[in-house]
Design a protein around this motif. Structure first.
Motif, PDB file in Angstrom:
ATOM      1  N   ASN A 102       0.808  -1.218   0.000  1.00 22.59           N
ATOM      2  CA  ASN A 102       0.000   0.000   0.000  1.00 22.59           C
ATOM      3  C   ASN A 102       0.846   1.276   0.000  1.00 22.59           C
ATOM      4  O   ASN A 102       0.442   2.300  -0.544  1.00 22.59           O
ATOM      5  CB  ASN A 102      -0.953   0.008   1.198  1.00 22.59           C
ATOM      6  CG  ASN A 102      -2.075  -0.999   1.021  1.00 22.59           C
ATOM      7  OD1 ASN A 102      -2.558  -1.205  -0.088  1.00 22.59           O
ATOM      8  ND2 ASN A 102      -2.486  -1.646   2.101  1.00 22.59           N
TER       9      ASN A 102
ATOM     10  N   ASP B 104      -3.397   6.470   3.468  1.00 21.27           N
ATOM     11  CA  ASP B 104      -4.852   6.396   3.338  1.00 21.27           C
ATOM     12  C   ASP B 104      -5.392   5.442   4.396  1.00 21.27           C
ATOM     13  O   ASP B 104      -4.656   4.985   5.283  1.00 21.27           O
ATOM     14  CB  ASP B 104      -5.267   5.985   1.915  1.00 21.27           C
ATOM     15  CG  ASP B 104      -4.758   4.598   1.531  1.00 21.27           C
ATOM     16  OD1 ASP B 104      -4.309   3.849   2.419  1.00 21.27           O
ATOM     17  OD2 ASP B 104      -4.800   4.266   0.326  1.00 21.27           O
TER      18      ASP B 104
ATOM     19  N   ARG C  92      -6.113   2.404   4.481  1.00 24.09           N
ATOM     20  CA  ARG C  92      -5.556   1.055   4.566  1.00 24.09           C
ATOM     21  C   ARG C  92      -4.271   1.007   5.381  1.00 24.09           C
ATOM     22  O   ARG C  92      -3.900  -0.050   5.903  1.00 24.09           O
ATOM     23  CB  ARG C  92      -5.288   0.509   3.158  1.00 24.09           C
ATOM     24  CG  ARG C  92      -6.563   0.289   2.331  1.00 24.09           C
ATOM     25  CD  ARG C  92      -6.228   0.004   0.898  1.00 24.09           C
ATOM     26  NE  ARG C  92      -5.610   1.174   0.260  1.00 24.09           N
ATOM     27  CZ  ARG C  92      -5.275   1.216  -1.031  1.00 24.09           C
ATOM     28  NH1 ARG C  92      -5.476   0.162  -1.806  1.00 24.09           N
ATOM     29  NH2 ARG C  92      -4.728   2.302  -1.540  1.00 24.09           N
TER      30      ARG C  92
ATOM     31  N   THR D 253       1.506   2.198   8.858  1.00 26.66           N
ATOM     32  CA  THR D 253       2.307   1.143   8.258  1.00 26.66           C
ATOM     33  C   THR D 253       3.674   1.715   7.909  1.00 26.66           C
ATOM     34  O   THR D 253       3.769   2.754   7.246  1.00 26.66           O
ATOM     35  CB  THR D 253       1.634   0.600   6.990  1.00 26.66           C
ATOM     36  OG1 THR D 253       0.383  -0.006   7.346  1.00 26.66           O
ATOM     37  CG2 THR D 253       2.508  -0.439   6.302  1.00 26.66           C
TER      38      THR D 253
ATOM     39  N   THR E 121      -9.524   9.446   7.533  1.00 27.14           N
ATOM     40  CA  THR E 121      -9.091   8.289   6.734  1.00 27.14           C
ATOM     41  C   THR E 121      -7.827   8.562   5.929  1.00 27.14           C
ATOM     42  O   THR E 121      -7.404   7.726   5.143  1.00 27.14           O
ATOM     43  CB  THR E 121     -10.210   7.851   5.773  1.00 27.14           C
ATOM     44  OG1 THR E 121     -10.567   8.961   4.921  1.00 27.14           O
ATOM     45  CG2 THR E 121     -11.446   7.395   6.541  1.00 27.14           C
TER      46      THR E 121
END
Length: 236
Positions: free
Chosen positions: A30, A64, A66, A80, A106
């Motif tokens: 991602n 984002d 994810r 992440t 988000t």
């Protein structure tokens, strides 16, 4: 990995560099996708403005939903990273806490500032409310001699702004002349001062425009009116 500047589609860029990007830098899937998306957006903006594509400095990364999450109960963000998912405590001020209370953002951008510290720029999205039905409209005319004139008869003289611009223009001309004739160290100092002057002028103009627009909007709210531009006058 070099891609032709005219390619602006993030999906096309991703299709070309995705595998090599992950292999060379060890990026999670991602994060690699977000890097391609940023390059595509940057190229598209440059194309629309008819400007050359600029390279990025390695000081920020886009996130984002994810790969980013905000948790209000303990004021942490989950990101992440190259070494996996990290939960990081954030040092938020009262203003930021007020804005984030009860929200579920988000997207965010992780940035390394000039002071060497990392900051998380959390992005919030609000739906624009539907305007209340009203027949009253405040028209606003913009220009140079008068920055703004409303149909209610209010006006803001642009004399102070013009005088400030002229003063900065004279200062820039003097510094540019010195920069072309002095020593190397003097030329460097002149360029530094020019950069500071440019920033001060922009901030002053933004401050003036903000105060004018704030006054007009407050008046429109109090009168339950819409605001509409009337066009540019002959002094613009």
């Amino acid at each position: 990995m070099v891609i032709k500047p005219e390619i602006t589609s993030k999906l096309t860029i991703q299709g070309i560099v995705y595998e090599d990007l992950r292999a060379k830098f060890g990026l999670p899937a991602n994060l690699a996708v977000r890097a391609c998306a940023r390059v595509g957006a940057n190229r598209l903006t440059a194309k629309k403005k008819d400007k050359p594509v600029k390279a990025f400095k390695p000081t920020s990364a886009d996130y984002d939903a994810r790969i980013f999450a905000f948790r209000e109960k303990d004021w942490t963000v989950s990101l992440t990273t190259l070494s996996g998912r990290e939960h990081i405590k954030i040092n938020a001020g009262n203003y930021q806490r007020g804005k984030l209370a009860g929200r579920k953002p988000t997207s965010a951008q992780l940035c390394k500032h000039r002071d060497g510290q990392y900051y998380i720029h959390i992005q919030l999205k609000d739906e624009v409310p539907d305007p209340h039905p009203t027949k009253k409209v405040i028209g606003v005319d913009f220009g140079r001699r008068d920055i703004a004139v409303t149909s209610n008869g209010d006006s803001w003289d642009g004399k102070q702004l013009t005088e400030t611009r002229d003063r900065y223009s004279r200062a820039r001309a003097s510094l540019q002349k010195k920069a072309s004739t002095r020593t190397r160290s003097s030329r460097r100092r002149c360029r530094q001062v020019l950069a500071r002057l440019s920033g001060r002028e922009r901030r002053f103009q933004a401050w003036v425009n903000h105060n004018i627009s704030k006054t007009i909007i407050q008046q429109a709210k109090s009168e339950k009116a819409l605001v509409a531009p009337l066009g540019f006058n002959r002094y613009s």
